[in-house]
Design an enzyme around this catalytic site. Structure first.
Site, PDB file in Angstrom:
ATOM      1  N   TYR A 278       0.864  -1.180   0.000  1.00  0.00           N
ATOM      2  CA  TYR A 278       0.000   0.000   0.000  1.00  0.00           C
ATOM      3  C   TYR A 278       0.902   1.233   0.000  1.00  0.00           C
ATOM      4  O   TYR A 278       1.668   1.451   0.931  1.00  0.00           O
ATOM      5  CB  TYR A 278      -0.926   0.013   1.216  1.00  0.00           C
ATOM      6  N   HIS A 458     -17.263  -3.954  -4.195  1.00  0.00           N
ATOM      7  CA  HIS A 458     -15.862  -4.389  -4.198  1.00  0.00           C
ATOM      8  C   HIS A 458     -15.663  -5.567  -3.247  1.00  0.00           C
ATOM      9  O   HIS A 458     -16.085  -5.545  -2.098  1.00  0.00           O
ATOM     10  CB  HIS A 458     -14.955  -3.229  -3.777  1.00  0.00           C
TER      11      HIS A 458
END
Length: 657
Positions: A278, A458
């Protein structure tokens, strides 16, 4: 000439008004009546009541009653059907382009909802293949799938299927009709549902297309044959009930003063050669947002060409504090401490998605008196093959205007909290988990309610079916968004037309159904691609202070279960360790635990844009956001279908057999 979809809708709406005026029928605006649904005309839901003196329909949050004599009512209904036939029905169009080495094959479709037909036009590009294979399936399977075959030398089509051994077999019932054959393209037609067990039933949600072509070999009987040149694509042949086009099909025109701003990484550092990374990028917006407010009216992903397979999803956040510009791992201890203020999510994107268009009446606010000009982009890189040295400069592209629109828009997260509490046992065919946004949280919405104009579902690799349903007074009144055959490889922002109206006190339930039959260990809830998520980002107006409304099974419920039923240390063990220490999820253990998930108390995240929770109010002092009873639902006469995932019953236990 057939009218376009928008023209057809205009004709229909105008015709409804003309018919009512002609027959001297009167319209009253009233609350919802509990009447059985008979049929649906675009965004008009027409009801035939028990009394023969009225006809009712609903649009949005309102219902309407047409008062008149029975004879006139019958005439009105008959004329409405004739009008629909004249308008040619509502048409949905789509397109995919398959890259097949020698050429690009383009498949376009037009779906006629009223006649229940779909026309496919297939364009061969620069080099017409000798044989073309067009397969349809829910999840990309190349065996047990429906197939259209085209043989160029004979200019013939064949309705076929692949069996469990991947062999291409002619269908006993030929349901495809060849409408046109040209040198560069063909047009075929088929019913959406044929009731042929070898045909694919087109339903709302994602359809996976498998396109294969052969040059020089015409007798290929196995789709695994290496002489096929293949590509996979995704599309929606049928839109859901809230996805229908309205008069405004094109995105709203951009204001003349629109500025284009790119927020991305200019760091030369390569993507780390680890599976999950990330990266956070903090940038200052290049205009005065301290003294002036702007509206973002469009956002697009800015993905470095060639890196599409590595950039899994991105989010962008507004920062409350002034933060120094920075780029690096989101978990880097050198990350600026004030970056914690970058918590107000304003957009999300996942692979396969396109741009985000705001409706003409709303824009995403940036800046204003006392507001800072900093934003943070968070990029999730998925690098399972551990590629080295890949430079990436992905991010977001904003279209910003100083001409403020009528409403400020907002974005809200629904679904499951990112937590190992929301984990899935192995070897499950259809394991449903529900994320709740209960009335205790939605009561903080504006008094006039909110209008959801877009929705983005999602999940990760085991997600198969995703949807969000709306409940009012405990009764399910409809879906916000639904994908019956979700694919993590093709995620998209669904524009909702008409908008979905949510009122304070409503409950929103986001359901994700997982398939873990190929996994031998527990799939944990979490951030990695091998973990699971369940999220619906809803885009709406007017903006509210509610930003996150998600749930998980409460830790106290889990600790009590694993302690009492499996003899574990319920006080000191980590939740993930408890899941992992269950050696056998068979012999009814999974069924028992599924029941615990659906009746146990839950942990709620009802958060403001600053990340702080709203005050919890309850007459029951034993409850809190960390340990509250889940909502209760009842049956309503106007939507009587029980959803087996959101409201389980013993009827559904066949899933565990």
């Amino acid at each position: 000439m057939e009218p376009t979809a928008s023209q057809g809708i205009q004709y229909l709406r105008g015709g409804v008004e003309w018919i009512l005026k002609l027959l001297n029928l009167h319209i009253l605006n009233v609350k919802h009546e509990n009447k059985p649904l008979l049929f649906r005309l675009i965004d008009l839901k027409v009801y035939i009541p028990s009394s023969v003196s009225t006809v009712r329909w609903s649009s949005g949050a309102s219902s309407y009653v047409i008062l008149g004599e029975y004879r006139k009512m019958r005439s009105a209904v008959a004329l409405l059907f004739l009008l629909v036939a004249y308008c040619g029905g509502v048409v949905h169009a789509g397109e995919i382009v398959a890259e097949l080495y020698h050429t690009n094959v383009t498949v376009k479709w037009h779906t006629d909802y009223e006649r229940q037909l779909v026309d496919f036009s297939i364009w061969f590009g620069a080099s017409t293949p000798d044989v073309l294979f067009l397969g349809f399936s829910d999840f990309g399977d190349t065996n047990n799938s429906d197939v259209l075959m085209y043989y160029n030398s004979k200019k013939e089509i064949k309705d076929a299927y692949t069996n469990r051994d991947f062999k291409i077999t002619s269908d006993l019932q030929q349901d495809f009709q060849l409408l046109r054959k040209r040198k560069d393209h063909i047009v075929v037609r088929r019913k959406l549902t044929t009731c042929d067990s070898r045909d694919y039933a087109f339903l709302p949600g994602t359809t996976q297309f498998y396109i294969a072509a052969s040059w020089g070999s015409t007798n290929l009987v196995d789709i695994r044959d290496k002489r096929w040149v293949v590509d996979k694509k995704f599309g929606k042949v049928i839109e859901g009930p809230t996805d229908q086009p309205n008069i405004e099909e094109e995105p709203a025109a951009l204001e003349k003063d629109v500025k284009v701003v790119i927020v991305n990484s200019n760091s030369p550092d390569p993507i780390p050669n680890v599976e999950t990374t990330y990266k956070c990028i903090i940038r200052k917006m290049p205009f005065d947002t301290v003294n002036n407010m702007y509206h973002v009216v469009r956002m697009e992903p800015y993905v470095t060409p060639g890196n599409e397979h590595l950039v899994h999803h991105m989010e962008i956040f507004m920062c409350r504090d002034e933060v120094e510009e920075w780029s690096g791992s989101c978990n880097d201890p050198k990350k600026p401490p004030k970056s914690k203020s970058c918590s107000h999510v304003i957009a999300a994107w996942a692979m396969g998605e396109g741009p985000i268009h705001y409706p003409k009446e709303a824009g995403l606010p940036i800046g204003g008196k006392g507001k800072n000009a900093y934003v943070m982009v968070e990029i999730h890189y998925n690098n399972p093959e551990l590629h080295k040295g890949v430079i990436d400069s992905s991010g977001f592209q904003f279209f910003v205007t100083g001409q403020l629109r009528k409403y400020d828009a907002g974005i809200m997260e629904l679904g499951l909290i990112y937590s190992d509490a929301n984990s899935v046992p192995p070897n499950q065919k259809a394991w449903a988990m529900n994320g709740y946004c209960p009335s205790q949280c939605t009561k903080n919405l504006p008094e006039e309610g909110i209008n959801i104009f877009a929705s983005q579902l999602h999940a990760h690799l085991t997600g198969r079916k995703l949807f969000t349903s709306q409940y009012r007074s405990g009764v399910r009144i409809g879906d916000v968004n639904r994908d019956e055959h979700y694919s993590p490889h093709w995620q998209h922002l669904q524009q909702l037309r008409p908008v979905v109206k949510v009122m304070p006190g409503d409950t929103l339930v986001t359901t994700c159904v997982y398939d873990t039959r190929k996994r031998s260990k527990v799939t944990f809830g979490g951030y990695r691609i091998v973990d699971e998520m369940c999220v619906n980002y809803i885009y709406y107006y007017p903006a509210s202070d509610v930003e996150v409304c998600k749930s998980a099974i409460s830790n106290s419920t889990l600790r009590a279960y694993f302690s009492e039923r499996h003899g574990m240390d319920g006080k000191r063990m980590q939740i993930s360790d408890m899941y992992s220490n269950v050696k056998d999820w068979g012999n009814g253990v999974d069924e028992e635990f599924y029941n615990v998930l659906n009746v146990g108390n839950m942990n709620m995240n009802c958060l403001k844009s600053n990340g702080e929770p709203f005050e919890f109010e309850s007459k029951d002092s034993r409850q809190s956001w960390e340990n509250m009873a889940r909502p209760t639902f009842v049956s309503g006469s106007f939507i009587t279908t029980r959803d087996r995932f959101q409201c389980p019953a013993i009827n559904d236990m066949i899933n565990f057999e």
